[in-house]
Scaffold this motif. Structure first.
Motif, PDB file in Angstrom:
ATOM      1  N   PRO A  60       0.813  -1.226   0.000  1.00 47.14           N
ATOM      2  CA  PRO A  60       0.000   0.000   0.000  1.00 47.14           C
ATOM      3  C   PRO A  60       0.842   1.269   0.000  1.00 47.14           C
ATOM      4  O   PRO A  60       0.381   2.315  -0.473  1.00 47.14           O
ATOM      5  CB  PRO A  60      -0.818  -0.131   1.293  1.00 47.14           C
ATOM      6  CG  PRO A  60      -0.889  -1.602   1.537  1.00 47.14           C
ATOM      7  CD  PRO A  60       0.456  -2.106   1.114  1.00 47.14           C
ATOM      8  N   ALA A  61       2.060   1.188   0.516  1.00 46.42           N
ATOM      9  CA  ALA A  61       2.903   2.387   0.596  1.00 46.42           C
ATOM     10  C   ALA A  61       3.436   2.820  -0.761  1.00 46.42           C
ATOM     11  O   ALA A  61       3.670   4.008  -0.996  1.00 46.42           O
ATOM     12  CB  ALA A  61       4.071   2.133   1.560  1.00 46.42           C
ATOM     13  N   THR A  62       3.637   1.859  -1.676  1.00 50.93           N
ATOM     14  CA  THR A  62       4.247   2.181  -2.970  1.00 50.93           C
ATOM     15  C   THR A  62       3.375   1.851  -4.168  1.00 50.93           C
ATOM     16  O   THR A  62       3.632   2.329  -5.271  1.00 50.93           O
ATOM     17  CB  THR A  62       5.573   1.421  -3.133  1.00 50.93           C
ATOM     18  OG1 THR A  62       5.300   0.014  -3.227  1.00 50.93           O
ATOM     19  CG2 THR A  62       6.505   1.690  -1.960  1.00 50.93           C
TER      20      THR A  62
ATOM     21  N   THR B  55       0.633  -9.047   5.727  1.00 49.77           N
ATOM     22  CA  THR B  55      -0.633  -9.102   6.461  1.00 49.77           C
ATOM     23  C   THR B  55      -1.653  -9.901   5.661  1.00 49.77           C
ATOM     24  O   THR B  55      -1.819  -9.684   4.463  1.00 49.77           O
ATOM     25  CB  THR B  55      -1.171  -7.691   6.717  1.00 49.77           C
ATOM     26  OG1 THR B  55      -0.197  -6.944   7.456  1.00 49.77           O
ATOM     27  CG2 THR B  55      -2.464  -7.737   7.514  1.00 49.77           C
ATOM     28  N   LEU B  56      -2.346 -10.822   6.335  1.00 50.22           N
ATOM     29  CA  LEU B  56      -3.329 -11.661   5.674  1.00 50.22           C
ATOM     30  C   LEU B  56      -4.412 -12.078   6.649  1.00 50.22           C
ATOM     31  O   LEU B  56      -4.269 -11.892   7.872  1.00 50.22           O
ATOM     32  CB  LEU B  56      -2.659 -12.892   5.069  1.00 50.22           C
ATOM     33  CG  LEU B  56      -2.031 -13.939   5.990  1.00 50.22           C
ATOM     34  CD1 LEU B  56      -1.696 -15.202   5.176  1.00 50.22           C
ATOM     35  CD2 LEU B  56      -0.769 -13.437   6.674  1.00 50.22           C
ATOM     36  N   ASP B  57      -5.509 -12.624   6.108  1.00 49.70           N
ATOM     37  CA  ASP B  57      -6.615 -13.024   6.971  1.00 49.70           C
ATOM     38  C   ASP B  57      -6.420 -14.460   7.455  1.00 49.70           C
ATOM     39  O   ASP B  57      -5.409 -15.099   7.172  1.00 49.70           O
ATOM     40  CB  ASP B  57      -7.962 -12.832   6.264  1.00 49.70           C
ATOM     41  CG  ASP B  57      -8.109 -13.707   5.022  1.00 49.70           C
ATOM     42  OD1 ASP B  57      -7.458 -14.775   4.944  1.00 49.70           O
ATOM     43  OD2 ASP B  57      -8.897 -13.329   4.128  1.00 49.70           O
ATOM     44  N   ASN B  58      -7.428 -14.968   8.177  1.00 50.34           N
ATOM     45  CA  ASN B  58      -7.321 -16.285   8.789  1.00 50.34           C
ATOM     46  C   ASN B  58      -8.025 -17.378   7.987  1.00 50.34           C
ATOM     47  O   ASN B  58      -8.594 -18.312   8.567  1.00 50.34           O
ATOM     48  CB  ASN B  58      -7.892 -16.242  10.215  1.00 50.34           C
ATOM     49  CG  ASN B  58      -6.958 -15.550  11.183  1.00 50.34           C
ATOM     50  OD1 ASN B  58      -6.001 -16.146  11.659  1.00 50.34           O
ATOM     51  ND2 ASN B  58      -7.228 -14.291  11.478  1.00 50.34           N
ATOM     52  N   ALA B  59      -8.002 -17.279   6.671  1.00 47.99           N
ATOM     53  CA  ALA B  59      -8.561 -18.354   5.851  1.00 47.99           C
ATOM     54  C   ALA B  59      -7.880 -19.672   6.201  1.00 47.99           C
ATOM     55  O   ALA B  59      -6.706 -19.693   6.588  1.00 47.99           O
ATOM     56  CB  ALA B  59      -8.361 -18.034   4.367  1.00 47.99           C
TER      57      ALA B  59
ATOM     58  N   PRO C 162      -5.861  -4.008   3.032  1.00 50.38           N
ATOM     59  CA  PRO C 162      -5.768  -3.175   1.824  1.00 50.38           C
ATOM     60  C   PRO C 162      -6.018  -3.932   0.527  1.00 50.38           C
ATOM     61  O   PRO C 162      -6.589  -3.393  -0.418  1.00 50.38           O
ATOM     62  CB  PRO C 162      -4.343  -2.631   1.886  1.00 50.38           C
ATOM     63  CG  PRO C 162      -3.964  -2.693   3.328  1.00 50.38           C
ATOM     64  CD  PRO C 162      -4.642  -3.919   3.851  1.00 50.38           C
ATOM     65  N   ALA C 163      -5.571  -5.196   0.451  1.00 46.19           N
ATOM     66  CA  ALA C 163      -5.752  -5.961  -0.779  1.00 46.19           C
ATOM     67  C   ALA C 163      -7.220  -6.187  -1.096  1.00 46.19           C
ATOM     68  O   ALA C 163      -7.592  -6.386  -2.258  1.00 46.19           O
ATOM     69  CB  ALA C 163      -5.019  -7.294  -0.674  1.00 46.19           C
TER      70      ALA C 163
ATOM     71  N   ALA D  29      -5.403   1.280  -2.524  1.00 48.01           N
ATOM     72  CA  ALA D  29      -5.071   0.482  -1.331  1.00 48.01           C
ATOM     73  C   ALA D  29      -4.198   1.215  -0.316  1.00 48.01           C
ATOM     74  O   ALA D  29      -3.871   0.641   0.725  1.00 48.01           O
ATOM     75  CB  ALA D  29      -4.363  -0.801  -1.767  1.00 48.01           C
ATOM     76  N   GLY D  30      -3.837   2.450  -0.599  1.00 51.40           N
ATOM     77  CA  GLY D  30      -2.913   3.180   0.274  1.00 51.40           C
ATOM     78  C   GLY D  30      -3.538   3.717   1.535  1.00 51.40           C
ATOM     79  O   GLY D  30      -3.749   4.930   1.672  1.00 51.40           O
TER      80      GLY D  30
END
Length: 225
Positions: free
Chosen positions: A96-98, A136-140, A168-169, A213-214
């Motif tokens: 998200p930063a770039t 960073t990701l979810d708990n799938a 952000p994704a 997504a930033g």
């Protein structure tokens, strides 16, 4: 990418397992956790850039994607469609930063497939050799930490359950869907061709991705060169 095994998910109970970022603060807690982990990695590797990425999957298929459109007063817009339940999966890794992003299209999801995808992403993104990546990701279920092989240079931070607003994704799927909105796609092969071309185009549009997504609270690159 993918295969027959890609349609089999791991134990669904694994999705509920709490991870290193799960805490009582919910959505606000993950913001603090990502920043803390980036700072920890920066301290451990003072000569290496540390960047926070996010990843998520999107299921898209032959069931039509519909959105509202403008139409003359008194006229109802029509979109041709044929409901079929065949799917592809798009996985995005985004900074998200770039606005840097990596895209992968598959015919299923599973834990072995996700491990292979992490290895491919780490290689293509230069994780370990050029920079450290906090992901960073979810708990799938297929993301679960138990027995998951994580490549060198990657450190996973799991967001709390039911907090898509901190991912952000998750915001990128409206961009991915645009070429097929309100359109009839005849085959899965045709859909794959359209979506693959769309993802390749988005990979080169960093400003558009960063604008989408930033998140304002997302940590900047630590130890930049």
């Amino acid at each position: 990418m993918g295969g027959v095994a890609g349609d089999r998910l791991v134990d669904s109970e694994a999705a509920a397992a709490q991870s290193e970022s799960g805490d009582a603060h919910g959505a606000r807690g993950v913001q603090k956790k990502v920043a803390e982990v980036v700072a920890e990695e920066a301290a451990r590797h003072p000569d290496t850039p540390v960047e926070a990425f996010a990843t998520d999957e999107h299921r898209i298929g032959l069931k039509p994607v519909t959105r509202r459109v403008w139409a003359p007063v008194g006229e109802r817009p029509i979109a041709h469609g044929h409901h079929r339940f065949e799917w592809l999966y798009v996985t995005a890794f985004v900074s998200p930063a770039t606005g840097e992003s990596f895209w992968y299209v598959s015919n299923g999801v599973s834990k072995p497939f996700f491990e292979a995808l992490l290895r491919l992403f780490a290689e293509e993104a230069g994780a370990g050799s050029e920079r450290r990546i906090v992901l960073t990701l979810d708990n799938a279920g297929w993301h679960s930490e138990a027995s998951l092989a994580v490549p060198d240079g990657l450190r996973l931070v799991f967001q709390p359950a039911y907090t898509p607003e901190v991912q952000p994704a998750e915001t990128l799927w409206t961009l991915v869907d645009e070429p097929v909105v309100n359109k009839h796609i005849p085959t899965l092969e045709a859909l794959e061709e359209i979506i693959s071309a769309r993802c390749a185009a988005l990979a080169s549009e960093r400003e558009k991705i960063r604008g989408q997504a930033g998140f304002h609270w997302w940590p900047k690159i630590a130890n930049p060169r």
